[in-house]
Design an enzyme around this catalytic site. Sequence first.
Site, PDB file in Angstrom:
ATOM      1  N   ASP A 195      34.605  16.965   3.890  1.00 40.11           N
ATOM      2  CA  ASP A 195      35.702  17.318   2.972  1.00 40.11           C
ATOM      3  C   ASP A 195      36.630  18.432   3.436  1.00 40.11           C
ATOM      4  OD1 ASP A 195      35.398  15.477   0.814  1.00 40.11           O
ATOM      5  OD2 ASP A 195      33.556  16.517   0.269  1.00 40.11           O
ATOM      6  N   ASP A 217      36.839   8.262  -0.506  1.00 44.71           N
ATOM      7  CA  ASP A 217      37.493   9.571  -0.603  1.00 44.71           C
ATOM      8  C   ASP A 217      37.878  10.124   0.772  1.00 44.71           C
ATOM      9  OD1 ASP A 217      35.383   8.864  -2.334  1.00 44.71           O
ATOM     10  OD2 ASP A 217      35.333  10.817  -3.279  1.00 44.71           O
TER      11      ASP A 217
HETATM   12  N1  GLY Z   1      35.570  13.524  -3.539  1.00 44.36           N
HETATM   13  C1  GLY Z   1      34.675  13.592  -4.615  1.00 44.36           C
HETATM   14  C2  GLY Z   1      35.196  13.083  -5.882  1.00 44.36           C
HETATM   15  O1  GLY Z   1      36.235  12.469  -5.947  1.00 44.36           O
HETATM   16  O2  GLY Z   1      34.554  13.303  -6.890  1.00 44.36           O
END
Ligand code: GLY
Length: 414
Positions: free
Chosen positions: A115, A180
């Site tokens: 992330d 994501d």
């Molecule tokens: N990237 C984690 C979420 O969207 O909850």
Amino acid sequence: MKSFLLTTAFITSSITISYAQQPTKSAFLKDNFSFAEKQLTGLTTIADKNDTLYPRTMDKAGNMKGTNKYDWTSGFFAGNLWYTYEYTKSEAIKKEALKWTESLEPVKYFHGHHDVGFMMYCSYGNAYRLTKKAAYKDVLVQTAKSLCTRFNTTVGCIKSWNDFRSMHGNAKYYFPVIIDNMMNLELLFFASKVTGDKTYKDIAIRHAETTMKNHLRKDYSSYHVVCYDTTNGKVLAQETAQGYSDNSMWARGQSWGIYGFTVVYRETKDKRFLETARKMADTFLDNANLPADKVPYWDFNAGQVGYEPSVNSKAKTNPLAHLRDASAAAITSSALFELSTYLGKDGKKYYDAAELILHSLAGDAYRAKLNENANFILMHSVGSIPHGFEVDTPLVYADYYFLEALQRYNNLKK
Ligand code: GLY
């Protein structure tokens, strides 16, 4: 002559429309950014009391809840301050934006999960865009290097989490990739542009191609988690962690995909990515279960026949199918503003939807009252129903994409 008259009439009516709408649009933007400035000023006062905690959400008692700097949401608060500064030019907001950005610098060496694109591009990326300070660029390039350590050439993807225990039981996977992850690619395109080194961009494109192949169903809805075998690149499982069921359309996952593929098209001009972004957007916008205000339920299929949550999902006993996810709406609105610019006259559908979503979110149903909602801007998002956390709460990233969508709306002179 006829066509000239038609053309003149068209131009005249467009001018009339744009003159008539302009004050409304600028008043709308002014109201929202001036609210953001006040609400975020309150939030900085709270957050500055313990500045190792990065604002994320509100706890059950109504207090701001933060995370440490290595959590995936740590960069959004700085991003919210940067977008608000960009519009308001408030020096007080800029000072806070600098502080909440620069404290994230150690994250540039972090590679414990995927992330870092969110964490650093939303903070340092906006800081660099608005200040052009060379040191910020260097931080971003180092972060891109850290992210690339998670790329596996056999799989053709960046690994999202170090492992994933299936919600069905005990199966554990060691190369999970979530939709994501498309959001981390913008950082890699940036790194290639500023260094001239193609490696980052090549990794981003390969990741997007693999995701296009294995994450998308025939109807262009997205799986949340795809798990790979690193010895041969084969898909081992297509499941969900935060959606209602493996085969459902988790709203925020779909939004990440629309946004991510739009970015990859921007950076490559490869029509395959544009088509994917557009079809994912159509699947979202044309879904019969999308409410009239276009703020989606947390999962488009929650509670529906043919969709079964896994044994370990809290959605099994309590689907909460009525809950909306303002974060998914905000991400989608921002993505659709950009997507609309790549589609000529077909772009209108996406621009109109983005505008409608933005107005829905800015209305009383979603925008908090001043100094309420733990000083976050939007109410009614969902973190993860299957895990039972952040159920109908504010989320810092809902605010981020709302502010970004406002900024994009401002920049589109329509
Ligand atoms: N990237 C984690 C979420 O969207 O909850």
